[in-house]
Design a protein around this motif. Sequence first.
Motif, PDB file in Angstrom:
ATOM      1  N   ALA A  18       0.848  -1.188   0.000  1.00 43.47           N
ATOM      2  CA  ALA A  18       0.000   0.000   0.000  1.00 43.47           C
ATOM      3  C   ALA A  18       0.882   1.236   0.000  1.00 43.47           C
ATOM      4  CB  ALA A  18      -0.925   0.011   1.213  1.00 43.47           C
ATOM      5  N   GLY A  19       0.375   2.299  -0.614  1.00 44.83           N
ATOM      6  CA  GLY A  19       1.136   3.542  -0.643  1.00 44.83           C
ATOM      7  C   GLY A  19       0.487   4.564  -1.544  1.00 44.83           C
ATOM      8  N   LEU A  20       1.041   5.767  -1.551  1.00 46.37           N
ATOM      9  CA  LEU A  20       0.556   6.819  -2.429  1.00 46.37           C
ATOM     10  C   LEU A  20       0.974   6.522  -3.859  1.00 46.37           C
ATOM     11  CD1 LEU A  20       1.338  10.024  -0.307  1.00 46.37           C
ATOM     12  CD2 LEU A  20      -0.838   8.808  -0.528  1.00 46.37           C
ATOM     13  N   VAL A  21       0.134   6.936  -4.779  1.00 53.56           N
ATOM     14  CA  VAL A  21       0.357   6.661  -6.201  1.00 53.56           C
ATOM     15  C   VAL A  21       1.087   7.833  -6.870  1.00 53.56           C
ATOM     16  CG1 VAL A  21      -0.838   6.477  -8.424  1.00 53.56           C
ATOM     17  CG2 VAL A  21      -1.561   5.069  -6.490  1.00 53.56           C
ATOM     18  N   ARG A  22       1.987   7.481  -7.763  1.00 50.92           N
ATOM     19  CA  ARG A  22       2.601   8.470  -8.666  1.00 50.92           C
ATOM     20  C   ARG A  22       2.539   7.844 -10.053  1.00 50.92           C
ATOM     21  NH1 ARG A  22       3.006  13.173  -6.654  1.00 50.92           N
ATOM     22  NH2 ARG A  22       4.062  12.286  -4.839  1.00 50.92           N
ATOM     23  N   CYS A  23       1.906   8.521 -11.011  1.00 54.21           N
ATOM     24  CA  CYS A  23       1.706   7.891 -12.314  1.00 54.21           C
ATOM     25  C   CYS A  23       2.099   8.807 -13.471  1.00 54.21           C
ATOM     26  CB  CYS A  23       0.255   7.427 -12.474  1.00 54.21           C
ATOM     27  SG  CYS A  23      -0.985   8.671 -12.093  1.00 54.21           S
ATOM     28  N   ASP A  24       2.616   8.170 -14.524  1.00 49.82           N
ATOM     29  CA  ASP A  24       2.971   8.877 -15.760  1.00 49.82           C
ATOM     30  C   ASP A  24       3.234   7.824 -16.829  1.00 49.82           C
ATOM     31  OD1 ASP A  24       4.366  10.422 -17.836  1.00 49.82           O
ATOM     32  OD2 ASP A  24       4.490  11.977 -16.305  1.00 49.82           O
ATOM     33  N   PRO A  25       2.653   7.972 -18.031  1.00 48.81           N
ATOM     34  CA  PRO A  25       2.898   6.988 -19.096  1.00 48.81           C
ATOM     35  C   PRO A  25       4.373   6.923 -19.504  1.00 48.81           C
ATOM     36  CG  PRO A  25       0.990   8.355 -19.611  1.00 48.81           C
ATOM     37  CD  PRO A  25       1.662   8.986 -18.441  1.00 48.81           C
ATOM     38  N   LYS A  26       5.111   8.014 -19.346  1.00 49.45           N
ATOM     39  CA  LYS A  26       6.529   8.041 -19.711  1.00 49.45           C
ATOM     40  C   LYS A  26       7.386   7.826 -18.465  1.00 49.45           C
ATOM     41  CE  LYS A  26       6.364  10.811 -23.933  1.00 49.45           C
ATOM     42  NZ  LYS A  26       6.923   9.738 -24.768  1.00 49.45           N
ATOM     43  N   HIS A  36      10.268   7.782  -2.003  1.00 40.91           N
ATOM     44  CA  HIS A  36      10.401   6.498  -1.322  1.00 40.91           C
ATOM     45  C   HIS A  36       9.038   6.023  -0.789  1.00 40.91           C
ATOM     46  CE1 HIS A  36      11.573   3.385   1.394  1.00 40.91           C
ATOM     47  NE2 HIS A  36      11.337   4.089   2.479  1.00 40.91           N
ATOM     48  N   GLY A  37       8.710   4.754  -1.069  1.00 41.25           N
ATOM     49  CA  GLY A  37       7.487   4.158  -0.555  1.00 41.25           C
ATOM     50  C   GLY A  37       6.257   4.367  -1.414  1.00 41.25           C
ATOM     51  N   GLU A  38       6.381   5.091  -2.532  1.00 44.61           N
ATOM     52  CA  GLU A  38       5.219   5.303  -3.399  1.00 44.61           C
ATOM     53  C   GLU A  38       5.041   4.128  -4.365  1.00 44.61           C
ATOM     54  OE1 GLU A  38       4.855  10.150  -3.607  1.00 44.61           O
ATOM     55  OE2 GLU A  38       5.972   9.135  -5.204  1.00 44.61           O
ATOM     56  N   ILE A  39       3.863   4.049  -4.951  1.00 44.71           N
ATOM     57  CA  ILE A  39       3.565   3.038  -5.964  1.00 44.71           C
ATOM     58  C   ILE A  39       3.627   3.711  -7.328  1.00 44.71           C
ATOM     59  CG2 ILE A  39       1.797   1.499  -6.892  1.00 44.71           C
ATOM     60  CD1 ILE A  39       0.833   1.060  -4.022  1.00 44.71           C
ATOM     61  N   ALA A  40       4.494   3.197  -8.188  1.00 43.87           N
ATOM     62  CA  ALA A  40       4.679   3.780  -9.517  1.00 43.87           C
ATOM     63  C   ALA A  40       3.746   3.109 -10.515  1.00 43.87           C
ATOM     64  CB  ALA A  40       6.129   3.609  -9.968  1.00 43.87           C
ATOM     65  N   ILE A  41       3.001   3.927 -11.259  1.00 46.50           N
ATOM     66  CA  ILE A  41       2.152   3.414 -12.338  1.00 46.50           C
ATOM     67  C   ILE A  41       2.683   3.975 -13.647  1.00 46.50           C
ATOM     68  CG2 ILE A  41      -0.167   3.364 -13.309  1.00 46.50           C
ATOM     69  CD1 ILE A  41      -1.293   3.555 -10.540  1.00 46.50           C
ATOM     70  N   LEU A  42       3.025   3.089 -14.571  1.00 46.27           N
ATOM     71  CA  LEU A  42       3.645   3.507 -15.820  1.00 46.27           C
ATOM     72  C   LEU A  42       3.101   2.694 -16.986  1.00 46.27           C
ATOM     73  CD1 LEU A  42       5.830   0.977 -16.084  1.00 46.27           C
ATOM     74  CD2 LEU A  42       7.082   2.344 -14.442  1.00 46.27           C
ATOM     75  N   THR A  58      14.802   4.977  -6.446  1.00 46.18           N
ATOM     76  CA  THR A  58      13.785   5.767  -5.740  1.00 46.18           C
ATOM     77  C   THR A  58      13.161   4.985  -4.587  1.00 46.18           C
ATOM     78  OG1 THR A  58      12.005   5.056  -7.225  1.00 46.18           O
ATOM     79  CG2 THR A  58      13.231   7.026  -7.849  1.00 46.18           C
ATOM     80  N   ARG A  59      13.429   3.671  -4.539  1.00 42.74           N
ATOM     81  CA  ARG A  59      12.925   2.801  -3.468  1.00 42.74           C
ATOM     82  C   ARG A  59      11.395   2.812  -3.420  1.00 42.74           C
ATOM     83  NH1 ARG A  59      15.873   4.956   1.646  1.00 42.74           N
ATOM     84  NH2 ARG A  59      14.955   3.117   2.649  1.00 42.74           N
ATOM     85  N   VAL A  60      10.793   2.583  -4.573  1.00 41.79           N
ATOM     86  CA  VAL A  60       9.330   2.532  -4.644  1.00 41.79           C
ATOM     87  C   VAL A  60       8.814   1.281  -3.938  1.00 41.79           C
ATOM     88  CG1 VAL A  60       9.099   3.878  -6.753  1.00 41.79           C
ATOM     89  CG2 VAL A  60       9.476   1.418  -6.904  1.00 41.79           C
ATOM     90  N   ALA A  61       7.553   1.330  -3.524  1.00 41.39           N
ATOM     91  CA  ALA A  61       6.940   0.188  -2.839  1.00 41.39           C
ATOM     92  C   ALA A  61       6.523  -0.890  -3.829  1.00 41.39           C
ATOM     93  CB  ALA A  61       5.737   0.650  -2.034  1.00 41.39           C
ATOM     94  N   ALA A  62       6.110  -0.477  -5.028  1.00 45.54           N
ATOM     95  CA  ALA A  62       5.676  -1.420  -6.060  1.00 45.54           C
ATOM     96  C   ALA A  62       5.612  -0.695  -7.393  1.00 45.54           C
ATOM     97  CB  ALA A  62       4.322  -2.029  -5.713  1.00 45.54           C
ATOM     98  N   PHE A 113      -4.317   7.000  -2.662  1.00 46.29           N
ATOM     99  CA  PHE A 113      -3.760   5.929  -1.840  1.00 46.29           C
ATOM    100  C   PHE A 113      -4.229   4.600  -2.409  1.00 46.29           C
ATOM    101  CE2 PHE A 113      -3.374   2.985   1.687  1.00 46.29           C
ATOM    102  CZ  PHE A 113      -2.130   3.334   2.207  1.00 46.29           C
ATOM    103  N   MET A 114      -3.276   3.780  -2.818  1.00 50.03           N
ATOM    104  CA  MET A 114      -3.604   2.495  -3.451  1.00 50.03           C
ATOM    105  C   MET A 114      -3.227   1.343  -2.531  1.00 50.03           C
ATOM    106  SD  MET A 114      -2.337   0.880  -7.111  1.00 50.03           S
ATOM    107  CE  MET A 114      -3.607   1.746  -8.056  1.00 50.03           C
TER     108      MET A 114
END
Length: 393
Positions: A18-26, A36-42, A58-62, A113-114
Amino acid sequence: MGMAILPQRVRIEQVRTAGLVRCDPKTKHLIPRLQHGEIAILAHEDLDEIAAKGLIETRVAAVVNTRCSMTGRYPNRGPLLLLQAGIPLLDLEEGEPDDGEPSLFEVVHDGDFMTIIDGSLYVRDRFVGQAQVLTKSEIGKRMAFAQTNSSTELHRFLDNTLQYASLEKDFFLGALPSLNLRTKIQGKHVLVVVRGRTYREDLQAIFHYIREQKPVLIGVDGGADALLQAGFRPDAIVGDMDSVTDSALTCGAELIVHAYTDGSAPGLKRVQRLGVKAHKYPAPGTSEDIAMLIAHELGAELIVAVGTHTNMVDFLEKGRKGMSSTLLTRMRVGPKLVDAKGVSQLYQTRVSWKALLVVVLATLIPVTMLASVNPVVRNILRILYWKMKLIFT
Protein backbone atom coordinates in the motif's frame (compact mmCIF):
# COMPACT_ATOMS: atom_id res chain seq x y z
CA MET A 1 -13.79 -0.94 -14.90
CA GLY A 2 -16.18 -2.20 -12.28
CA MET A 3 -16.25 -0.75 -8.77
CA ALA A 4 -16.55 -2.82 -5.60
CA ILE A 5 -16.13 -2.07 -1.93
CA LEU A 6 -12.94 -3.55 -0.49
CA PRO A 7 -13.99 -5.93 2.33
CA GLN A 8 -12.84 -4.71 5.73
CA ARG A 9 -11.54 -8.15 6.75
CA VAL A 10 -9.37 -8.52 3.64
CA ARG A 11 -8.04 -4.98 3.91
CA ILE A 12 -6.76 -5.67 7.42
CA GLU A 13 -5.52 -9.26 7.14
CA GLN A 14 -4.25 -9.76 3.58
CA VAL A 15 -2.80 -6.43 2.48
CA ARG A 16 0.37 -7.01 0.46
CA THR A 17 1.42 -3.48 -0.56
CA ALA A 18 0.00 0.00 0.00
CA GLY A 19 1.14 3.54 -0.64
CA LEU A 20 0.56 6.82 -2.43
CA VAL A 21 0.36 6.66 -6.20
CA ARG A 22 2.60 8.47 -8.67
CA CYS A 23 1.71 7.89 -12.31
CA ASP A 24 2.97 8.88 -15.76
CA PRO A 25 2.90 6.99 -19.10
CA LYS A 26 6.53 8.04 -19.71
CA THR A 27 8.89 6.36 -17.27
CA LYS A 28 11.66 8.92 -17.73
CA HIS A 29 9.26 11.67 -16.63
CA LEU A 30 7.91 9.58 -13.75
CA ILE A 31 11.19 8.58 -12.08
CA PRO A 32 12.33 12.11 -11.09
CA ARG A 33 8.98 12.67 -9.34
CA LEU A 34 8.90 9.42 -7.36
CA GLN A 35 9.38 9.34 -3.60
CA HIS A 36 10.40 6.50 -1.32
CA GLY A 37 7.49 4.16 -0.56
CA GLU A 38 5.22 5.30 -3.40
CA ILE A 39 3.56 3.04 -5.96
CA ALA A 40 4.68 3.78 -9.52
CA ILE A 41 2.15 3.41 -12.34
CA LEU A 42 3.64 3.51 -15.82
CA ALA A 43 3.14 2.32 -19.39
CA HIS A 44 6.43 0.75 -20.41
CA GLU A 45 6.46 -2.26 -22.70
CA ASP A 46 9.59 -4.41 -22.26
CA LEU A 47 10.84 -2.57 -19.19
CA ASP A 48 14.52 -1.83 -19.75
CA GLU A 49 17.47 -2.03 -17.39
CA ILE A 50 18.08 1.72 -17.09
CA ALA A 51 14.44 2.39 -16.20
CA ALA A 52 14.47 -0.45 -13.66
CA LYS A 53 17.60 0.91 -11.98
CA GLY A 54 15.98 4.34 -11.78
CA LEU A 55 12.90 2.85 -10.12
CA ILE A 56 15.07 0.88 -7.69
CA GLU A 57 17.01 3.99 -6.70
CA THR A 58 13.79 5.77 -5.74
CA ARG A 59 12.92 2.80 -3.47
CA VAL A 60 9.33 2.53 -4.64
CA ALA A 61 6.94 0.19 -2.84
CA ALA A 62 5.68 -1.42 -6.06
CA VAL A 63 5.49 -0.94 -9.82
CA VAL A 64 2.24 -1.34 -11.78
CA ASN A 65 2.79 -1.50 -15.54
CA THR A 66 -0.16 -0.98 -17.88
CA ARG A 67 1.90 -2.61 -20.64
CA CYS A 68 3.63 -5.98 -20.80
CA SER A 69 6.87 -5.71 -18.82
CA MET A 70 8.45 -8.54 -20.79
CA THR A 71 6.94 -9.59 -24.12
CA GLY A 72 9.65 -12.12 -24.93
CA ARG A 73 10.83 -10.28 -28.05
CA TYR A 74 14.29 -9.96 -26.54
CA PRO A 75 15.84 -10.61 -23.12
CA ASN A 76 15.25 -7.31 -21.32
CA ARG A 77 16.58 -7.44 -17.75
CA GLY A 78 14.47 -4.69 -16.19
CA PRO A 79 11.77 -6.91 -14.63
CA LEU A 80 14.32 -9.30 -13.11
CA LEU A 81 16.28 -6.42 -11.57
CA LEU A 82 13.14 -5.10 -9.88
CA LEU A 83 12.29 -8.50 -8.41
CA GLN A 84 15.87 -9.05 -7.25
CA ALA A 85 15.63 -5.70 -5.45
CA GLY A 86 12.49 -6.89 -3.67
CA ILE A 87 10.12 -4.55 -5.53
CA PRO A 88 6.79 -6.15 -6.59
CA LEU A 89 6.07 -5.81 -10.32
CA LEU A 90 2.54 -6.14 -11.66
CA ASP A 91 1.29 -6.11 -15.25
CA LEU A 92 -2.24 -4.70 -15.49
CA GLU A 93 -4.69 -6.67 -17.59
CA GLU A 94 -6.24 -3.76 -19.51
CA GLY A 95 -8.58 -4.22 -22.43
CA GLU A 96 -8.26 -2.71 -25.88
CA PRO A 97 -8.33 1.14 -26.10
CA ASP A 98 -11.67 1.09 -27.91
CA ASP A 99 -13.49 -1.39 -25.66
CA GLY A 100 -15.15 1.40 -23.67
CA GLU A 101 -13.30 0.69 -20.43
CA PRO A 102 -11.29 3.60 -18.97
CA SER A 103 -7.54 3.16 -18.63
CA LEU A 104 -5.89 3.11 -15.20
CA PHE A 105 -4.48 6.58 -15.87
CA GLU A 106 -8.04 7.90 -16.14
CA VAL A 107 -9.13 6.27 -12.87
CA VAL A 108 -6.06 6.78 -10.69
CA HIS A 109 -4.23 10.06 -10.11
CA ASP A 110 -1.13 11.30 -8.32
CA GLY A 111 -1.60 11.29 -4.57
CA ASP A 112 -4.30 8.62 -4.46
CA PHE A 113 -3.76 5.93 -1.84
CA MET A 114 -3.60 2.50 -3.45
CA THR A 115 -3.82 -0.91 -1.83
CA ILE A 116 -2.59 -3.99 -3.71
CA ILE A 117 -3.90 -7.39 -2.60
CA ASP A 118 -2.59 -10.34 -4.58
CA GLY A 119 -2.93 -8.48 -7.89
CA SER A 120 -6.19 -6.68 -7.11
CA LEU A 121 -5.82 -2.89 -7.11
CA TYR A 122 -7.92 -0.73 -4.81
CA VAL A 123 -8.06 3.06 -4.51
CA ARG A 124 -10.10 4.58 -1.69
CA ASP A 125 -11.36 1.05 -0.92
CA ARG A 126 -12.74 0.60 -4.45
CA PHE A 127 -11.59 -1.96 -6.99
CA VAL A 128 -9.90 -0.29 -9.99
CA GLY A 129 -8.15 -3.12 -11.81
CA GLN A 130 -6.73 -6.64 -11.81
CA ALA A 131 -3.02 -7.18 -12.45
CA GLN A 132 -0.72 -10.16 -12.80
CA VAL A 133 1.94 -10.35 -10.10
CA LEU A 134 5.14 -11.28 -11.91
CA THR A 135 7.42 -13.82 -10.23
CA LYS A 136 11.04 -14.77 -10.84
CA SER A 137 9.79 -18.10 -12.18
CA GLU A 138 7.54 -16.38 -14.74
CA ILE A 139 10.32 -13.98 -15.76
CA GLY A 140 12.67 -16.95 -16.14
CA LYS A 141 10.24 -18.63 -18.55
CA ARG A 142 9.88 -15.45 -20.60
CA MET A 143 13.64 -14.95 -20.60
CA ALA A 144 14.14 -18.48 -21.95
CA PHE A 145 11.59 -17.82 -24.69
CA ALA A 146 13.31 -14.52 -25.53
CA GLN A 147 16.61 -16.34 -25.96
CA THR A 148 15.07 -18.71 -28.48
CA ASN A 149 13.41 -15.77 -30.24
CA SER A 150 16.61 -13.69 -30.44
CA SER A 151 17.61 -15.03 -33.86
CA THR A 152 14.29 -13.93 -35.40
CA GLU A 153 14.53 -10.52 -33.73
CA LEU A 154 18.13 -10.10 -34.90
CA HIS A 155 17.09 -10.73 -38.52
CA ARG A 156 14.43 -8.01 -38.23
CA PHE A 157 16.91 -5.67 -36.59
CA LEU A 158 19.51 -6.14 -39.33
CA ASP A 159 16.93 -5.73 -42.10
CA ASN A 160 15.76 -2.47 -40.53
CA THR A 161 19.35 -1.26 -40.09
CA LEU A 162 20.29 -1.91 -43.72
CA GLN A 163 17.04 -0.45 -45.05
CA TYR A 164 17.45 2.84 -43.20
CA ALA A 165 21.22 2.95 -43.79
CA SER A 166 20.46 3.03 -47.50
CA LEU A 167 18.04 5.93 -46.98
CA GLU A 168 20.25 7.92 -44.57
CA LYS A 169 23.72 7.37 -46.06
CA ASP A 170 23.66 10.59 -48.10
CA PHE A 171 23.28 12.66 -44.93
CA PHE A 172 25.85 10.87 -42.77
CA LEU A 173 28.48 10.52 -45.48
CA GLY A 174 27.94 13.92 -47.12
CA ALA A 175 28.39 17.54 -46.05
CA LEU A 176 26.96 18.03 -42.57
CA PRO A 177 25.15 21.12 -41.23
CA SER A 178 27.55 23.85 -40.08
CA LEU A 179 27.70 24.75 -36.41
CA ASN A 180 29.47 27.72 -34.87
CA LEU A 181 30.16 26.82 -31.25
CA ARG A 182 31.97 28.88 -28.65
CA THR A 183 33.27 25.60 -27.22
CA LYS A 184 36.65 24.93 -28.81
CA ILE A 185 37.09 21.33 -29.90
CA GLN A 186 39.85 21.48 -32.53
CA GLY A 187 42.79 19.26 -31.56
CA LYS A 188 41.28 18.27 -28.18
CA HIS A 189 39.95 15.08 -26.66
CA VAL A 190 36.15 14.96 -26.39
CA LEU A 191 34.22 12.84 -23.89
CA VAL A 192 30.65 12.02 -24.98
CA VAL A 193 28.51 10.75 -22.08
CA VAL A 194 25.22 8.93 -22.60
CA ARG A 195 23.16 7.64 -19.67
CA GLY A 196 23.35 4.01 -20.75
CA ARG A 197 24.32 0.84 -18.89
CA THR A 198 27.28 1.06 -16.47
CA TYR A 199 27.73 4.79 -17.19
CA ARG A 200 28.31 5.56 -13.51
CA GLU A 201 30.94 2.86 -13.09
CA ASP A 202 32.61 3.79 -16.37
CA LEU A 203 32.84 7.47 -15.42
CA GLN A 204 34.43 6.46 -12.14
CA ALA A 205 36.88 4.18 -13.96
CA ILE A 206 38.10 7.03 -16.21
CA PHE A 207 37.94 9.68 -13.47
CA HIS A 208 41.70 10.25 -13.51
CA TYR A 209 41.72 10.47 -17.32
CA ILE A 210 39.16 13.29 -17.13
CA ARG A 211 41.12 15.11 -14.42
CA GLU A 212 44.46 14.82 -16.21
CA GLN A 213 43.47 15.16 -19.87
CA LYS A 214 40.63 17.69 -19.31
CA PRO A 215 38.63 16.66 -22.40
CA VAL A 216 35.72 18.69 -23.75
CA LEU A 217 32.68 17.22 -21.97
CA ILE A 218 29.52 16.63 -24.00
CA GLY A 219 26.44 15.26 -22.25
CA VAL A 220 23.75 13.65 -24.39
CA ASP A 221 20.42 14.54 -22.74
CA GLY A 222 20.54 12.81 -19.33
CA GLY A 223 24.27 12.29 -19.80
CA ALA A 224 24.65 15.94 -18.76
CA ASP A 225 23.13 15.10 -15.37
CA ALA A 226 25.47 12.10 -15.14
CA LEU A 227 28.44 14.42 -15.56
CA LEU A 228 27.15 16.83 -12.94
CA GLN A 229 26.57 13.99 -10.48
CA ALA A 230 30.15 12.85 -11.06
CA GLY A 231 31.41 16.33 -10.20
CA PHE A 232 32.01 17.66 -13.73
CA ARG A 233 30.23 20.46 -15.56
CA PRO A 234 29.44 19.65 -19.21
CA ASP A 235 30.79 22.04 -21.83
CA ALA A 236 27.92 21.19 -24.19
CA ILE A 237 24.62 19.32 -24.08
CA VAL A 238 23.24 17.62 -27.19
CA GLY A 239 19.79 16.06 -27.41
CA ASP A 240 16.04 16.28 -27.70
CA MET A 241 16.08 17.99 -24.27
CA ASP A 242 13.34 15.68 -22.98
CA SER A 243 15.30 13.64 -20.42
CA VAL A 244 17.65 16.23 -18.94
CA THR A 245 16.94 18.33 -15.85
CA ASP A 246 16.40 22.08 -15.82
CA SER A 247 19.44 22.46 -13.56
CA ALA A 248 21.63 20.82 -16.19
CA LEU A 249 20.21 22.96 -18.98
CA THR A 250 20.94 26.11 -16.99
CA CYS A 251 24.41 25.09 -15.73
CA GLY A 252 26.18 27.19 -18.35
CA ALA A 253 26.77 24.48 -20.94
CA GLU A 254 26.32 25.24 -24.63
CA LEU A 255 23.04 23.70 -25.82
CA ILE A 256 22.54 21.93 -29.15
CA VAL A 257 18.95 20.84 -29.77
CA HIS A 258 18.63 17.79 -32.00
CA ALA A 259 15.92 18.62 -34.54
CA TYR A 260 14.07 16.57 -37.14
CA THR A 261 15.28 16.78 -40.73
CA ASP A 262 12.40 19.15 -41.55
CA GLY A 263 13.78 21.60 -38.98
CA SER A 264 11.12 21.13 -36.30
CA ALA A 265 12.53 20.79 -32.78
CA PRO A 266 10.01 20.21 -29.95
CA GLY A 267 12.82 20.40 -27.38
CA LEU A 268 13.63 23.97 -28.39
CA LYS A 269 10.45 25.27 -26.73
CA ARG A 270 11.54 23.95 -23.37
CA VAL A 271 14.95 25.59 -23.69
CA GLN A 272 13.37 28.89 -24.67
CA ARG A 273 11.03 28.75 -21.66
CA LEU A 274 14.11 28.52 -19.47
CA GLY A 275 15.49 31.64 -21.14
CA VAL A 276 18.59 29.84 -22.42
CA LYS A 277 20.02 30.19 -25.92
CA ALA A 278 20.55 27.07 -28.02
CA HIS A 279 21.76 25.91 -31.43
CA LYS A 280 19.52 23.76 -33.60
CA TYR A 281 20.93 20.78 -35.48
CA PRO A 282 18.55 19.05 -37.92
CA ALA A 283 19.57 15.44 -38.52
CA PRO A 284 18.22 11.88 -38.57
CA GLY A 285 19.50 9.27 -36.13
CA THR A 286 20.12 9.41 -32.39
CA SER A 287 21.42 12.33 -30.37
CA GLU A 288 24.52 10.40 -29.35
CA ASP A 289 25.36 9.95 -33.04
CA ILE A 290 24.97 13.69 -33.57
CA ALA A 291 27.26 14.45 -30.61
CA MET A 292 30.00 12.27 -32.10
CA LEU A 293 29.57 13.76 -35.57
CA ILE A 294 29.80 17.30 -34.20
CA ALA A 295 32.98 16.47 -32.28
CA HIS A 296 34.47 14.82 -35.36
CA GLU A 297 33.58 17.63 -37.76
CA LEU A 298 34.95 20.28 -35.39
CA GLY A 299 38.35 18.59 -35.33
CA ALA A 300 38.46 16.49 -32.16
CA GLU A 301 41.71 14.58 -31.83
CA LEU A 302 40.06 11.73 -29.94
CA ILE A 303 36.43 10.95 -29.05
CA VAL A 304 35.81 8.86 -25.93
CA ALA A 305 32.25 7.53 -25.61
CA VAL A 306 30.68 6.41 -22.31
CA GLY A 307 27.29 4.72 -21.98
CA THR A 308 26.52 4.68 -25.70
CA HIS A 309 24.20 2.15 -27.35
CA THR A 310 26.06 -0.42 -29.41
CA ASN A 311 24.04 -3.64 -29.72
CA MET A 312 20.56 -4.90 -30.57
CA VAL A 313 19.28 -5.05 -26.98
CA ASP A 314 20.52 -1.50 -26.31
CA PHE A 315 18.55 -0.16 -29.27
CA LEU A 316 15.42 -2.22 -28.70
CA GLU A 317 15.35 -0.92 -25.12
CA LYS A 318 15.43 2.60 -26.56
CA GLY A 319 12.46 1.72 -28.73
CA ARG A 320 14.52 1.76 -31.94
CA LYS A 321 14.20 -1.12 -34.40
CA GLY A 322 17.61 -0.62 -36.02
CA MET A 323 20.93 1.17 -35.72
CA SER A 324 21.55 2.59 -39.18
CA SER A 325 22.63 6.04 -37.98
CA THR A 326 25.05 4.58 -35.45
CA LEU A 327 26.59 2.31 -38.07
CA LEU A 328 27.07 5.22 -40.50
CA THR A 329 28.36 7.55 -37.77
CA ARG A 330 31.02 5.10 -36.64
CA MET A 331 32.08 4.56 -40.24
CA ARG A 332 32.56 8.31 -40.66
CA VAL A 333 34.27 8.97 -37.33
CA GLY A 334 36.60 6.01 -37.80
CA PRO A 335 39.57 5.18 -35.53
CA LYS A 336 39.45 8.38 -33.49
CA LEU A 337 36.50 6.91 -31.55
CA VAL A 338 37.31 5.03 -28.35
CA ASP A 339 34.31 3.29 -26.80
CA ALA A 340 34.68 3.27 -23.00
CA LYS A 341 31.33 1.61 -22.40
CA GLY A 342 31.79 -1.25 -19.95
CA VAL A 343 35.43 -0.38 -19.27
CA SER A 344 34.69 -0.66 -15.54
CA GLN A 345 33.96 -4.37 -16.02
CA LEU A 346 37.39 -5.17 -17.45
CA TYR A 347 38.93 -5.59 -14.03
CA GLN A 348 38.18 -5.34 -10.34
CA THR A 349 40.78 -3.82 -8.04
CA ARG A 350 41.78 -6.18 -5.25
CA VAL A 351 44.37 -5.62 -2.55
CA SER A 352 46.65 -8.66 -2.18
CA TRP A 353 48.17 -9.87 1.07
CA LYS A 354 51.62 -9.35 -0.41
CA ALA A 355 50.87 -5.70 -1.07
CA LEU A 356 49.56 -5.27 2.48
CA LEU A 357 52.69 -6.92 3.89
CA VAL A 358 54.91 -4.56 1.93
CA VAL A 359 52.97 -1.55 3.26
CA VAL A 360 53.19 -2.82 6.85
CA LEU A 361 56.93 -3.50 6.59
CA ALA A 362 57.53 -0.13 4.98
CA THR A 363 55.77 1.49 7.93
CA LEU A 364 57.58 -0.54 10.61
CA ILE A 365 61.09 0.20 9.33
CA PRO A 366 61.10 3.95 10.07
CA VAL A 367 59.25 3.39 13.37
CA THR A 368 61.86 0.83 14.45
CA MET A 369 64.72 3.15 13.49
CA LEU A 370 63.14 6.02 15.40
CA ALA A 371 62.61 3.86 18.47
CA SER A 372 66.26 2.75 18.47
CA VAL A 373 67.52 6.32 18.86
CA ASN A 374 64.71 8.00 20.82
CA PRO A 375 64.14 6.95 24.48
CA VAL A 376 60.69 8.60 24.58
CA VAL A 377 59.47 6.51 21.65
CA ARG A 378 60.99 3.39 23.26
CA ASN A 379 59.05 4.05 26.47
CA ILE A 380 55.77 4.57 24.56
CA LEU A 381 56.25 1.31 22.64
CA ARG A 382 57.09 -0.54 25.88
CA ILE A 383 53.87 0.75 27.50
CA LEU A 384 51.82 -0.29 24.45
CA TYR A 385 53.45 -3.73 24.53
CA TRP A 386 52.50 -4.36 28.17
CA LYS A 387 48.95 -3.08 27.62
CA MET A 388 48.46 -5.42 24.71
CA LYS A 389 49.89 -8.29 26.72
CA LEU A 390 47.49 -7.60 29.57
CA ILE A 391 44.52 -7.51 27.20
CA PHE A 392 45.26 -10.77 25.40
CA THR A 393 46.49 -12.87 28.35
